[in-house]
Write an enzyme that holds these catalytic residues in place. Structure first.
Site, mmCIF file in Angstrom:
data_model
loop_
_atom_site.group_PDB
_atom_site.id
_atom_site.type_symbol
_atom_site.label_atom_id
_atom_site.label_comp_id
_atom_site.label_asym_id
_atom_site.label_seq_id
_atom_site.Cartn_x
_atom_site.Cartn_y
_atom_site.Cartn_z
ATOM 1 N N LYS A 93 0.826 -1.204 0.000
ATOM 2 C CA LYS A 93 0.000 0.000 0.000
ATOM 3 C C LYS A 93 0.867 1.264 0.000
ATOM 4 O O LYS A 93 0.536 2.272 -0.618
ATOM 5 C CB LYS A 93 -0.882 -0.049 1.257
ATOM 6 N N LYS A 142 17.132 -10.272 -34.073
ATOM 7 C CA LYS A 142 16.306 -9.107 -34.418
ATOM 8 C C LYS A 142 15.365 -9.537 -35.533
ATOM 9 O O LYS A 142 15.678 -10.431 -36.306
ATOM 10 C CB LYS A 142 17.168 -7.938 -34.881
ATOM 11 N N LYS A 168 20.586 -14.600 -27.734
ATOM 12 C CA LYS A 168 19.287 -14.651 -27.049
ATOM 13 C C LYS A 168 18.164 -14.345 -28.027
ATOM 14 O O LYS A 168 18.327 -13.554 -28.954
ATOM 15 C CB LYS A 168 19.256 -13.702 -25.847
ATOM 16 N N ASP A 170 14.694 -12.579 -29.137
ATOM 17 C CA ASP A 170 14.129 -11.284 -28.804
ATOM 18 C C ASP A 170 13.027 -11.558 -27.779
ATOM 19 O O ASP A 170 12.315 -12.575 -27.866
ATOM 20 C CB ASP A 170 13.555 -10.625 -30.067
ATOM 21 N N GLU A 171 12.858 -10.663 -26.816
ATOM 22 C CA GLU A 171 11.872 -10.917 -25.738
ATOM 23 C C GLU A 171 10.438 -10.879 -26.240
ATOM 24 O O GLU A 171 9.530 -11.319 -25.546
ATOM 25 C CB GLU A 171 12.076 -9.926 -24.578
ATOM 26 N N HIS A 259 15.235 -10.919 -18.483
ATOM 27 C CA HIS A 259 15.037 -9.725 -19.308
ATOM 28 C C HIS A 259 14.327 -8.651 -18.482
ATOM 29 O O HIS A 259 13.436 -8.971 -17.699
ATOM 30 C CB HIS A 259 14.223 -10.050 -20.572
ATOM 31 N N GLY A 332 21.193 -0.648 -27.590
ATOM 32 C CA GLY A 332 21.929 0.322 -28.413
ATOM 33 C C GLY A 332 23.439 0.169 -28.297
ATOM 34 O O GLY A 332 24.188 1.123 -28.542
ATOM 35 N N GLY A 354 22.025 -6.183 -30.305
ATOM 36 C CA GLY A 354 21.173 -6.647 -31.400
ATOM 37 C C GLY A 354 21.506 -5.850 -32.652
ATOM 38 O O GLY A 354 22.208 -6.301 -33.549
ATOM 39 N N GLY A 355 21.022 -4.604 -32.677
ATOM 40 C CA GLY A 355 21.279 -3.718 -33.818
ATOM 41 C C GLY A 355 22.766 -3.547 -34.093
ATOM 42 O O GLY A 355 23.180 -3.434 -35.252
HETATM 43 C C1 1AE Z 1 17.610 -3.721 -22.183
HETATM 44 C C2 1AE Z 1 17.273 -4.890 -23.078
HETATM 45 C C3 1AE Z 1 17.869 -4.791 -24.435
HETATM 46 C C4 1AE Z 1 17.284 -5.767 -25.416
HETATM 47 O O1 1AE Z 1 16.653 -6.729 -25.059
HETATM 48 C C5 1AE Z 1 17.479 -5.549 -26.817
HETATM 49 O O2 1AE Z 1 16.745 -6.303 -27.631
HETATM 50 C C6 1AE Z 1 18.375 -4.654 -27.321
HETATM 51 O O3 1AE Z 1 18.526 -4.547 -28.664
HETATM 52 P P1 1AE Z 1 19.524 -3.534 -29.329
HETATM 53 O O4 1AE Z 1 20.926 -3.962 -28.977
HETATM 54 O O5 1AE Z 1 19.238 -2.172 -28.767
HETATM 55 O O6 1AE Z 1 19.260 -3.627 -30.788
#
Ligand code: 1AE
Length: 405
Positions: A93, A142, A168, A170-171, A259, A332, A354-355
């Protein structure tokens, strides 16, 4: 031995008497009322009564706000040995009652004894990979939605060829008819074997464990039977207790990467929520995450550096007698950020992108190589610009993304 949980709050209020506020929390979240109780009842209730440990009033903030840090001790006897009971006791609460943020919790040994923590931890992950002397590298799938198994396999293979240690999901990839978990695991682990023949490197594939809570353990075992060697789990959408259940299940004997999806609903406000080091650090570790992902201070989704260092310390601290959790600053990330990541996290870190892998002009395999080159250069104390003269993938990466110092 202490038999209380000490919660630290940061409380903002223009007029309040912070000492009175502290007493009202200590009483209100435990026995409810105190002064009105008859003496005989007080004796009976004393063991349940919260205690004010400390109230530290700070000079007003730059924007002229009054605030104080308040510490309250909650008797262990009031709550069962699980994270939902703990969180509802200390911040149920109260989380809705004015400008107040839960900053930390110091838990008793007795409470912690119910939590085995990470099953693998940093040492376990390093042993599975056979890598003990350098930061690890993870690549993120991605564009996964709408792709079939062949599409995912090819993406996986290209990432694996880059020499990454982990890949990994993607979530946002949930159970779906095109790429159901057991088929996804089969094709990706097969691609991992094929890539290993080229790279000589083992890798862990953290497949996203999704679906209704009641079916998660069955899903996890299905993935393991198909050859899965790691899991990704969106902890905050399910709750810490679900991670605790999964991580302490002896049949789920592979590492779990946590995640942080939804974490932005909890930690970024100065005035409300749960501080990032507690949310993505201490609680993730106690609940059993082997790796914890969180936004870094350097990339696209940023978290202040101080909070990042707080998460790192909570995941690695020897104050908790649990295995350590691998920090994974993310979002990023590109090769030009590697020197900053290693400066702040040292070797116990996963560089995760990822990117920054898939966006490499020569493709994902070159993207992974560029990251490995950036890690090698940094460990040898060579600037990325100098190393890039003889390492073409790194050269191409820093041509697009630059180098940050
Ligand atoms: C904070 C989690 C970052 C994540 O799961 C993710 O997919 C990042 O992707 P990029 O590296 O920003 O492309």
């Amino acid at each position: 031995m202490r038999h209380t949980c000490i919660a630290t709050y940061r409380c903002y209020d223009d007029k309040a008497d912070f000492h009175k506020k502290a007493v009202s929390i200590a009483v209100g979240l435990t026995v409810g009322s105190w002064t009105e109780l008859p003496e005989a009842k007080k004796k009976e209730m004393e063991r349940h009564l919260g205690q004010v440990v400390q109230v530290t009033e700070h000079p007003t903030t730059e924007s002229n706000e009054r605030y104080a840090d308040i510490q309250i001790a909650y008797p262990d006897v009031n709550f069962s040995r699980d994270i939902p009971a703990l969180l509802v006791t200390v911040f149920g609460k109260l989380s809705m009652d004015g400008k107040i943020k839960l900053m930390d919790m110091d838990l008793s040994e007795d409470f912690l004894s119910a939590f085995p923590g990470p099953k693998f931890g940093i040492e376990g992950i390093r042993s599975l990979l056979g890598v003990h002397d350098r930061p690890l590298l993870m690549s993120i799938f991605k564009s996964v939605i709408g792709h079939d198994l062949d599409g995912l396999r090819e993406q996986f293979y290209q990432q694996a060829l880059g020499g990454v240690d982990l890949i990994k999901d993607d979530e946002i990839l949930f159970e779906n008819p095109l790429t159901p978990i057991e088929r996804r695991v089969q094709v990706c682990m097969d691609a991992a074997k094929q890539a290993e023949q080229q790279t000589g490197k083992k890798l862990l594939y953290a497949v996203n464990l999704t679906g209704p809570t009641s079916k998660l353990a069955v899903q996890a075992r299905k993935a393991i039977d198909a050859g899965a060697n790691a899991l990704l789990f969106n902890v905050l959408s399910y709750g810490f207790d679900v991670l605790h259940e999964l991580s302490s299940d002896s049949s789920i004997n592979i590492p779990i990467a946590a995640h942080p999806a939804l974490a932005g609903a909890f930690y970024p406000s100065q005035h409300y929520g749960i501080a990032a080091p507690l949310l993505l650090g201490k609680l993730m570790r106690i609940a059993g995450a082997d790796l914890s992902l969180f936004p870094s201070p350097y990339g696209s989704v940023v978290m202040p550096k101080e909070e990042n260092m707080g998460i790192r310390d909570a995941l690695l601290s020897d104050k908790l007698s649990l295995r350590t959790t691998m920090p994974v600053p993310s979002a990023g990330i590109h090769p030009g950020l590697v020197p900053l990541i290693l400066r702040d996290f040292g070797r116990e870190v996963v560089v995760n992108a990822g990117g920054g892998v898939h966006g490499h002009p020569q493709g994902a395999a070159a993207g992974g190589r560029a990251f490995n080159q950036a890690i090698d250069a940094t460990l040898q104390g060579i600037s990325l610009q100098e190393y890039a003269v003889t390492h073409l993938e790194l050269h191409a990466a820093i041509d697009i993304w630059g180098v940050r110092s």
